[in-house]
Design an enzyme around this catalytic site. Structure first.
Site, mmCIF file in Angstrom:
data_model
loop_
_atom_site.group_PDB
_atom_site.id
_atom_site.type_symbol
_atom_site.label_atom_id
_atom_site.label_comp_id
_atom_site.label_asym_id
_atom_site.label_seq_id
_atom_site.Cartn_x
_atom_site.Cartn_y
_atom_site.Cartn_z
ATOM 1 N N ASP A 45 2.242 4.947 1.208
ATOM 2 C CA ASP A 45 1.830 3.840 2.084
ATOM 3 C C ASP A 45 1.507 4.392 3.475
ATOM 4 O O ASP A 45 0.492 4.053 4.088
ATOM 5 C CB ASP A 45 2.944 2.802 2.266
ATOM 6 C CG ASP A 45 3.440 2.159 0.976
ATOM 7 O OD1 ASP A 45 3.409 0.945 0.860
ATOM 8 O OD2 ASP A 45 3.869 2.903 0.081
ATOM 9 N N GLU A 68 0.003 -3.187 7.965
ATOM 10 C CA GLU A 68 1.367 -3.548 7.565
ATOM 11 C C GLU A 68 2.410 -2.571 8.122
ATOM 12 O O GLU A 68 3.487 -2.991 8.536
ATOM 13 C CB GLU A 68 1.500 -3.577 6.033
ATOM 14 C CG GLU A 68 2.928 -3.931 5.617
ATOM 15 C CD GLU A 68 3.200 -3.890 4.134
ATOM 16 O OE1 GLU A 68 2.277 -3.635 3.349
ATOM 17 O OE2 GLU A 68 4.361 -4.129 3.771
ATOM 18 N N ASP A 121 -3.719 -3.223 4.473
ATOM 19 C CA ASP A 121 -2.503 -3.040 3.677
ATOM 20 C C ASP A 121 -2.687 -1.720 2.946
ATOM 21 O O ASP A 121 -3.448 -1.642 1.982
ATOM 22 C CB ASP A 121 -2.314 -4.206 2.695
ATOM 23 C CG ASP A 121 -0.912 -4.211 2.112
ATOM 24 O OD1 ASP A 121 -0.262 -3.150 2.112
ATOM 25 O OD2 ASP A 121 -0.469 -5.284 1.656
ATOM 26 N N ILE A 123 -0.841 0.109 0.997
ATOM 27 C CA ILE A 123 -0.568 -0.128 -0.427
ATOM 28 C C ILE A 123 -0.094 -1.562 -0.556
ATOM 29 O O ILE A 123 0.969 -1.915 -0.038
ATOM 30 C CB ILE A 123 0.501 0.822 -1.012
ATOM 31 C CG1 ILE A 123 0.001 2.269 -1.035
ATOM 32 C CG2 ILE A 123 0.847 0.384 -2.442
ATOM 33 C CD1 ILE A 123 0.921 3.235 -1.770
ATOM 34 N N ASP A 124 -0.884 -2.376 -1.194
ATOM 35 C CA ASP A 124 -0.440 -3.724 -1.510
ATOM 36 C C ASP A 124 0.129 -3.660 -2.919
ATOM 37 O O ASP A 124 -0.538 -3.179 -3.845
ATOM 38 C CB ASP A 124 -1.620 -4.697 -1.445
ATOM 39 C CG ASP A 124 -1.165 -6.115 -1.733
ATOM 40 O OD1 ASP A 124 -0.163 -6.541 -1.141
ATOM 41 O OD2 ASP A 124 -1.791 -6.784 -2.569
ATOM 42 N N THR A 126 3.541 -2.372 -3.365
ATOM 43 C CA THR A 126 4.325 -1.122 -3.361
ATOM 44 C C THR A 126 5.274 -1.081 -4.566
ATOM 45 O O THR A 126 5.489 -0.017 -5.156
ATOM 46 C CB THR A 126 5.111 -1.005 -2.035
ATOM 47 O OG1 THR A 126 4.171 -1.047 -0.962
ATOM 48 C CG2 THR A 126 5.890 0.296 -1.960
ATOM 49 N N HIS A 214 8.029 -13.256 -5.737
ATOM 50 C CA HIS A 214 6.860 -13.339 -4.859
ATOM 51 C C HIS A 214 6.078 -14.638 -4.996
ATOM 52 O O HIS A 214 5.096 -14.837 -4.299
ATOM 53 C CB HIS A 214 5.926 -12.145 -5.088
ATOM 54 C CG HIS A 214 6.546 -10.845 -4.653
ATOM 55 N ND1 HIS A 214 5.913 -9.640 -4.774
ATOM 56 C CD2 HIS A 214 7.754 -10.578 -4.093
ATOM 57 C CE1 HIS A 214 6.700 -8.677 -4.304
ATOM 58 N NE2 HIS A 214 7.819 -9.226 -3.908
ATOM 59 N N SER A 238 -0.142 -6.956 -6.954
ATOM 60 C CA SER A 238 -1.062 -6.725 -5.828
ATOM 61 C C SER A 238 -2.250 -7.666 -5.791
ATOM 62 O O SER A 238 -2.423 -8.527 -6.644
ATOM 63 C CB SER A 238 -1.575 -5.272 -5.816
ATOM 64 O OG SER A 238 -2.705 -5.123 -6.654
ATOM 65 N N ARG A 255 -0.585 -18.675 -5.731
ATOM 66 C CA ARG A 255 0.579 -18.039 -5.106
ATOM 67 C C ARG A 255 1.269 -19.138 -4.328
ATOM 68 O O ARG A 255 0.859 -19.484 -3.223
ATOM 69 C CB ARG A 255 0.102 -16.912 -4.190
ATOM 70 C CG ARG A 255 1.214 -16.036 -3.666
ATOM 71 C CD ARG A 255 0.641 -14.893 -2.851
ATOM 72 N NE ARG A 255 1.651 -13.933 -2.524
ATOM 73 C CZ ARG A 255 1.990 -12.900 -3.283
ATOM 74 N NH1 ARG A 255 1.389 -12.687 -4.426
ATOM 75 N NH2 ARG A 255 2.937 -12.074 -2.908
ATOM 76 N N ASP A 270 -2.541 -9.179 3.227
ATOM 77 C CA ASP A 270 -2.334 -9.382 1.789
ATOM 78 C C ASP A 270 -3.436 -10.221 1.147
ATOM 79 O O ASP A 270 -3.420 -10.423 -0.079
ATOM 80 C CB ASP A 270 -0.992 -10.077 1.537
ATOM 81 C CG ASP A 270 0.180 -9.136 1.760
ATOM 82 O OD1 ASP A 270 0.042 -7.941 1.464
ATOM 83 O OD2 ASP A 270 1.238 -9.613 2.226
HETATM 84 N N1 LIG Z 1 9.540 -12.084 -0.843
HETATM 85 C C1 LIG Z 1 8.214 -11.998 -0.934
HETATM 86 N N2 LIG Z 1 7.479 -13.105 -1.139
HETATM 87 C C2 LIG Z 1 6.148 -13.014 -1.246
HETATM 88 N N3 LIG Z 1 5.463 -11.859 -1.140
HETATM 89 C C3 LIG Z 1 6.149 -10.731 -0.926
HETATM 90 C C4 LIG Z 1 7.541 -10.744 -0.821
HETATM 91 N N4 LIG Z 1 7.960 -9.478 -0.626
HETATM 92 C C5 LIG Z 1 6.847 -8.699 -0.587
HETATM 93 N N5 LIG Z 1 5.756 -9.438 -0.778
HETATM 94 C C6 LIG Z 1 4.374 -8.991 -0.794
HETATM 95 O O1 LIG Z 1 3.798 -9.541 -1.944
HETATM 96 C C7 LIG Z 1 2.701 -8.746 -2.310
HETATM 97 C C8 LIG Z 1 2.796 -8.291 -3.717
HETATM 98 O O2 LIG Z 1 2.774 -9.424 -4.439
HETATM 99 P P1 LIG Z 1 2.612 -9.353 -5.961
HETATM 100 O O3 LIG Z 1 3.992 -9.303 -6.479
HETATM 101 O O4 LIG Z 1 1.877 -10.595 -6.263
HETATM 102 O O5 LIG Z 1 1.844 -8.122 -6.251
HETATM 103 C C9 LIG Z 1 2.684 -7.626 -1.416
HETATM 104 O O6 LIG Z 1 1.874 -7.931 -0.319
HETATM 105 C C10 LIG Z 1 4.080 -7.523 -0.991
HETATM 106 O O7 LIG Z 1 4.057 -6.690 0.051
HETATM 107 P P2 LIG Z 1 3.640 -5.092 -0.088
HETATM 108 O O8 LIG Z 1 2.267 -4.943 0.503
HETATM 109 O O9 LIG Z 1 4.685 -4.500 0.757
HETATM 110 O O10 LIG Z 1 3.724 -4.650 -1.522
HETATM 111 MG MG LIG Z 2 0.926 -6.397 0.689
HETATM 112 MG MG LIG Z 3 1.814 -2.909 1.564
HETATM 113 MG MG LIG Z 4 5.324 -3.749 2.000
#
Ligand SMILES: Nc1ncnc2c1ncn2[C@@H]1O[C@H](COP(=O)(O)O)[C@@H](O)[C@H]1OP(=O)(O)O
Ligand SMILES: [Mg+2]
Ligand SMILES: [Mg+2]
Ligand SMILES: [Mg+2]
Length: 326
Positions: A45, A68, A121, A123-124, A126, A214, A238, A255, A270
């Site tokens: 990331d 991010e 972002d 890495i979306d 992660t 999420h 992602s 979502r 995101d």
């Molecule tokens: N508690 C949370 N509720 C909603 N989204 C979240 C939560 N924690 C992290 N995310 C973010 O949700 C996204 C991933 O969602 P999904 O599960 O649909 O792939 C990412 O952007 C992630 O951040 P990140 O960029 O750090 O990975």
């Molecule tokens: Mg993300």
């Molecule tokens: Mg990210």
């Molecule tokens: Mg993150």
């Protein structure tokens, strides 16, 4: 064509960042570092953010990046090994990389939203990256409140989900008013995507997070059923979910927030790149009440709740079904 230089810089840097992520994964160095909010981050990331912020700084020195990640953790003495690793991976792509420069490039991503800025972002998904599943490197340019350009690199996504064992690694590119394209990361083969105008029998399903925290999966599934979807939802990490709807492999990505987390707000990084790819592929995006997503008010979308992303023809039915249940 408008935004041609921005597009070329974005594509080149997202491709480099994607290579860095793939390399770190292959070298088995993808390990979770815990952030203060307990969410994971990895050296990939941070390296990806360094590469992309450096490229934007070199081509557009005045431009702000709202990203991010930041380098706060990495500046601590106990992180020196990780900083060395990141610097070595970044140097493969940017010869003048040094530890100090890498820290500064990462922190160039701490800008504030304004009239013209990028949102990143690195890495979306992660958690998907750590599992060896899907993730996306997402970069968008926002001007006067509107997303003008979005580039999304998905190194592990198949070119065609109907051929899951086929070639993997895709870049999605969209410019406002110029359409959306998919570029194969291996061959550079490019094709327009316009799969989100109408749903059809074969794609009449939703796509949802792998991570159940999420999104409100039960409510999301209830809405999908209310508009007649009976097929199992497609679980993907992602922002690649936007791309899958854009390609016409699913017709709906919802979502929706959990009632238990009334204060949760989505981050602009995101959604910005995914939203323009989907809209330019013929689809619709809004929040769960039908409000346009606000990308230029704050890094968090303070005035939006939840996301509806769908093929155009089913959007109204989805919005209506949602208003009945919430
Ligand atoms: N508690 C949370 N509720 C909603 N989204 C979240 C939560 N924690 C992290 N995310 C973010 O949700 C996204 C991933 O969602 P999904 O599960 O649909 O792939 C990412 O952007 C992630 O951040 P990140 O960029 O750090 O990975
Ligand atoms: Mg993300
Ligand atoms: Mg990210
Ligand atoms: Mg993150």
């Amino acid at each position: 064509m408008p935004y041609e230089l921005e597009k070329q810089v974005a594509i080149a840097s997202v491709i480099q960042a994607a290579k860095l992520c793939v390399q770190i994964q292959q070298d088995r160095l993808a390990a979770a570092i815990e952030k203060p909010d307990f969410s994971p981050v990895t050296i990939a990331d941070l390296g990806a953010q360094a590469i992309i912020c450096q490229a934007i700084a070199a081509a557009f020195p005045q431009d702000v990046v709202v990203g991010e990640e930041d380098a706060k953790l990495l500046r601590q003495p106990q992180m020196s090994e990780q900083l060395e690793q990141i610097t070595a991976y970044v140097r493969i792509h940017v010869s003048e990389a040094s530890a100090d420069r890498v820290l500064d490039w990462i922190d160039r991503g701490n800008g504030k939203v304004g009239d013209r800025f990028w949102t990143l972002d690195p890495i979306d998904g992660t958690k998907g990256f750590l599992r060896g599943d899907r993730y996306a490197i997402a970069l968008a340019l926002i001007e006067n409140g509107e997303v003008k350009l979005g580039v999304m690199g998905c190194p592990t996504l198949p070119l065609d989900l109907n051929q899951p064992q086929g070639e993997r690694g895709v870049l999605f590119v969209a410019v406002k008013g110029q359409g959306a394209t998919q570029i194969a990361l291996k061959t550079g083969a490019t094709q327009p995507i316009l799969g989100a105008r109408t749903a059809n029998k074969s794609n009449f399903r939703s796509t949802e997070s792998v991570e159940s925290r999420h999104g409100n999966l039960p409510l999301q599934r209830a809405i999908a059923q209310a508009v007649g979807m009976t097929a199992e939802p497609l679980s993907i990490d992602s922002m690649a979910k936007y791309a899958v709807v854009a390609r016409g492999e699913a017709a709906l990505y919802l979502r929706l927030p959990w009632a238990e987390y009334p204060d949760y707000r989505e981050n602009i990084w995101d959604h910005a790149a995914g939203a323009i790819v989907l809209e330019e592929a013929g689809g619709r995006v809004s929040d769960m009440y039908g409000k346009p997503l606000e990308f230029a008010t704050n890094a968090k979308m303070l005035n939006n709740r939840g996301i509806i992303a769908s093929s155009s023809d089913i959007y109204d039915a989805v919005l209506a079904a949602l208003q009945e249940k919430v």
